[in-house]
Design a protein around this motif. Sequence first.
Motif, PDB file in Angstrom:
ATOM      1  N   PHE A  52      30.160  42.568  19.519  1.00 45.08           N
ATOM      2  CA  PHE A  52      29.859  41.022  19.497  1.00 45.08           C
ATOM      3  C   PHE A  52      28.126  41.069  19.203  1.00 45.08           C
ATOM      4  O   PHE A  52      28.319  39.757  18.354  1.00 45.08           O
ATOM      5  CB  PHE A  52      30.109  40.134  20.176  1.00 45.08           C
ATOM      6  CG  PHE A  52      30.640  39.120  20.636  1.00 45.08           C
ATOM      7  CD1 PHE A  52      31.022  38.113  20.102  1.00 45.08           C
ATOM      8  CD2 PHE A  52      29.421  37.987  20.979  1.00 45.08           C
ATOM      9  CE1 PHE A  52      31.517  36.368  19.940  1.00 45.08           C
ATOM     10  CE2 PHE A  52      29.512  36.689  20.731  1.00 45.08           C
ATOM     11  CZ  PHE A  52      30.792  35.772  20.163  1.00 45.08           C
ATOM     12  N   ALA A  53      27.849  40.717  19.910  1.00 49.94           N
ATOM     13  CA  ALA A  53      25.598  41.026  19.486  1.00 49.94           C
ATOM     14  C   ALA A  53      25.725  40.613  17.683  1.00 49.94           C
ATOM     15  O   ALA A  53      25.590  40.298  17.098  1.00 49.94           O
ATOM     16  CB  ALA A  53      24.993  41.421  20.361  1.00 49.94           C
ATOM     17  N   VAL A  54      25.650  41.918  17.852  1.00 54.07           N
ATOM     18  CA  VAL A  54      25.625  42.536  15.796  1.00 54.07           C
ATOM     19  C   VAL A  54      26.963  41.705  15.390  1.00 54.07           C
ATOM     20  O   VAL A  54      26.346  40.809  14.416  1.00 54.07           O
ATOM     21  CB  VAL A  54      26.574  44.075  15.464  1.00 54.07           C
ATOM     22  CG1 VAL A  54      26.456  44.216  14.090  1.00 54.07           C
ATOM     23  CG2 VAL A  54      25.175  44.604  15.770  1.00 54.07           C
ATOM     24  N   GLY A 147      29.031  35.888  24.514  1.00 55.80           N
ATOM     25  CA  GLY A 147      28.158  36.808  24.511  1.00 55.80           C
ATOM     26  C   GLY A 147      28.169  37.564  25.927  1.00 55.80           C
ATOM     27  O   GLY A 147      28.219  38.315  26.456  1.00 55.80           O
ATOM     28  N   GLY A 148      27.768  35.905  27.125  1.00 60.52           N
ATOM     29  CA  GLY A 148      27.860  36.205  28.468  1.00 60.52           C
ATOM     30  C   GLY A 148      28.399  36.665  28.790  1.00 60.52           C
ATOM     31  O   GLY A 148      28.061  37.549  30.134  1.00 60.52           O
ATOM     32  N   LEU A 149      30.356  36.205  29.086  1.00 63.75           N
ATOM     33  CA  LEU A 149      31.662  36.789  29.541  1.00 63.75           C
ATOM     34  C   LEU A 149      31.982  38.005  29.110  1.00 63.75           C
ATOM     35  O   LEU A 149      32.546  38.410  30.206  1.00 63.75           O
ATOM     36  CB  LEU A 149      31.837  35.526  29.121  1.00 63.75           C
ATOM     37  CG  LEU A 149      31.550  34.011  30.112  1.00 63.75           C
ATOM     38  CD1 LEU A 149      32.583  32.866  29.828  1.00 63.75           C
ATOM     39  CD2 LEU A 149      31.941  33.615  31.157  1.00 63.75           C
ATOM     40  N   PHE A 169      23.890  34.629  36.446  1.00 64.85           N
ATOM     41  CA  PHE A 169      24.304  34.803  35.024  1.00 64.85           C
ATOM     42  C   PHE A 169      25.267  34.386  34.457  1.00 64.85           C
ATOM     43  O   PHE A 169      25.678  34.070  33.070  1.00 64.85           O
ATOM     44  CB  PHE A 169      23.807  35.668  34.177  1.00 64.85           C
ATOM     45  CG  PHE A 169      23.305  36.154  32.410  1.00 64.85           C
ATOM     46  CD1 PHE A 169      23.329  34.981  31.817  1.00 64.85           C
ATOM     47  CD2 PHE A 169      24.155  36.654  31.931  1.00 64.85           C
ATOM     48  CE1 PHE A 169      22.797  35.058  30.749  1.00 64.85           C
ATOM     49  CE2 PHE A 169      23.682  37.122  30.236  1.00 64.85           C
ATOM     50  CZ  PHE A 169      23.724  35.862  30.493  1.00 64.85           C
ATOM     51  N   TRP A 170      26.054  34.878  35.344  1.00 63.97           N
ATOM     52  CA  TRP A 170      27.894  34.829  35.278  1.00 63.97           C
ATOM     53  C   TRP A 170      28.563  33.463  35.085  1.00 63.97           C
ATOM     54  O   TRP A 170      28.947  32.258  34.427  1.00 63.97           O
ATOM     55  CB  TRP A 170      28.925  35.134  36.010  1.00 63.97           C
ATOM     56  CG  TRP A 170      30.158  34.956  35.886  1.00 63.97           C
ATOM     57  CD1 TRP A 170      30.724  35.934  34.659  1.00 63.97           C
ATOM     58  CD2 TRP A 170      31.015  34.171  36.169  1.00 63.97           C
ATOM     59  NE1 TRP A 170      32.069  35.860  34.701  1.00 63.97           N
ATOM     60  CE2 TRP A 170      32.609  34.587  36.117  1.00 63.97           C
ATOM     61  CE3 TRP A 170      31.268  33.664  37.170  1.00 63.97           C
ATOM     62  CZ2 TRP A 170      33.396  33.136  36.128  1.00 63.97           C
ATOM     63  CZ3 TRP A 170      32.317  32.080  37.657  1.00 63.97           C
ATOM     64  CH2 TRP A 170      33.366  32.774  36.971  1.00 63.97           C
ATOM     65  N   TRP A 171      28.040  32.519  35.667  1.00 61.16           N
ATOM     66  CA  TRP A 171      27.807  31.301  36.197  1.00 61.16           C
ATOM     67  C   TRP A 171      27.149  30.119  35.014  1.00 61.16           C
ATOM     68  O   TRP A 171      27.764  29.003  35.014  1.00 61.16           O
ATOM     69  CB  TRP A 171      27.782  30.322  37.685  1.00 61.16           C
ATOM     70  CG  TRP A 171      28.526  30.290  38.621  1.00 61.16           C
ATOM     71  CD1 TRP A 171      28.522  31.689  39.704  1.00 61.16           C
ATOM     72  CD2 TRP A 171      29.289  30.549  38.871  1.00 61.16           C
ATOM     73  NE1 TRP A 171      29.501  31.477  40.374  1.00 61.16           N
ATOM     74  CE2 TRP A 171      30.151  30.610  39.444  1.00 61.16           C
ATOM     75  CE3 TRP A 171      30.666  29.141  38.321  1.00 61.16           C
ATOM     76  CZ2 TRP A 171      31.535  30.506  40.503  1.00 61.16           C
ATOM     77  CZ3 TRP A 171      31.893  28.436  38.230  1.00 61.16           C
ATOM     78  CH2 TRP A 171      32.345  29.003  40.239  1.00 61.16           C
ATOM     79  N   VAL A 172      26.071  30.349  34.672  1.00 55.09           N
ATOM     80  CA  VAL A 172      25.380  30.299  33.828  1.00 55.09           C
ATOM     81  C   VAL A 172      26.561  30.575  32.509  1.00 55.09           C
ATOM     82  O   VAL A 172      26.339  29.115  31.663  1.00 55.09           O
ATOM     83  CB  VAL A 172      23.812  31.068  33.280  1.00 55.09           C
ATOM     84  CG1 VAL A 172      23.000  30.404  31.355  1.00 55.09           C
ATOM     85  CG2 VAL A 172      23.092  30.262  34.349  1.00 55.09           C
ATOM     86  N   SER A 173      26.687  31.485  32.151  1.00 56.95           N
ATOM     87  CA  SER A 173      27.648  31.589  30.567  1.00 56.95           C
ATOM     88  C   SER A 173      28.703  30.743  31.027  1.00 56.95           C
ATOM     89  O   SER A 173      29.140  29.630  30.001  1.00 56.95           O
ATOM     90  CB  SER A 173      27.883  33.308  30.920  1.00 56.95           C
ATOM     91  OG  SER A 173      26.868  34.045  30.773  1.00 56.95           O
ATOM     92  N   GLN A 174      29.165  30.582  32.251  1.00 56.05           N
ATOM     93  CA  GLN A 174      30.446  29.294  32.172  1.00 56.05           C
ATOM     94  C   GLN A 174      30.201  28.236  31.975  1.00 56.05           C
ATOM     95  O   GLN A 174      30.540  27.389  31.536  1.00 56.05           O
ATOM     96  CB  GLN A 174      31.262  29.097  33.988  1.00 56.05           C
ATOM     97  CG  GLN A 174      31.531  30.949  33.658  1.00 56.05           C
ATOM     98  CD  GLN A 174      32.916  30.722  33.557  1.00 56.05           C
ATOM     99  OE1 GLN A 174      33.487  29.786  32.643  1.00 56.05           O
ATOM    100  NE2 GLN A 174      33.645  32.315  33.634  1.00 56.05           N
ATOM    101  N   ALA A 175      28.634  28.037  32.793  1.00 58.22           N
ATOM    102  CA  ALA A 175      28.166  26.541  31.903  1.00 58.22           C
ATOM    103  C   ALA A 175      28.217  25.950  30.539  1.00 58.22           C
ATOM    104  O   ALA A 175      28.561  24.798  30.358  1.00 58.22           O
ATOM    105  CB  ALA A 175      26.984  26.069  32.753  1.00 58.22           C
ATOM    106  N   ALA A 176      27.647  27.048  30.168  1.00 56.96           N
ATOM    107  CA  ALA A 176      27.276  26.761  28.841  1.00 56.96           C
ATOM    108  C   ALA A 176      28.834  26.856  27.928  1.00 56.96           C
ATOM    109  O   ALA A 176      29.104  26.549  26.990  1.00 56.96           O
ATOM    110  CB  ALA A 176      26.381  28.463  28.095  1.00 56.96           C
TER     111      ALA A 176
END
Length: 212
Positions: A52-54, A147-149, A169-176
């Motif tokens: 996904f990053a690529v 990407g985070g999730l 980081f999971w919660w940050v990704s959900q917020a994003a």
Amino acid sequence: MSGTDGAAAPSNWNLPNALTVLRIVLVPFFGAALLVDGGDSATWRLVAFGLFAVAMITDKVDGDLARSRGLVTDFGKIADPIADKAITGMAFIGLSLVGEVWWWVTALVLLREWSVTLLRLSVLKRVVIAAADLGKLKTTVQALALGGLTLPLLDPDLPESLVVPGEVFWWVSQAALVVAVALTLWSGYEFFRGVWRQRHQLRGASATPPTA
């Protein structure tokens, strides 16, 4: 893109288009890696994140190369948005299958993304809507959230030192993701509003009789 002032149109065989095709090719491999063991394989989730990053990096690179080197082609105009929506669509669907994203969120986002893409490719022959800063911000936040999730942040076999950071980081990704969905809907609204205004102006202009 057609050349101007007699300049030849660039060939479809160029690096930006090759990177676009690469993104399309990566889609099934990314989806397969994400779904190994129903999304419970930490190793394959990391592989999926790498793919996904690529894809997201090449999305940025191919656009910059095409514009800076005059390599914008009709093929690229069609294939680039399809590649973007294919990889992010696979991410939304895959993450919904493994329980990271609600299905209604995926359905809402995909409806917006593909309706905009299909409208661009089908009926906007005489209407040009430039990519807005809000749309670019949406794409960036959406990529960060997906990407985070994709990462195995809640894997029960994570080392103890990574459990709390993983949860945070999971919660940050959900917020994003919440921000990304809001930006997706608002940028979609602005897109359709811009299309309606331009088409209305074109109809008004064509209805105005020429002056002597």
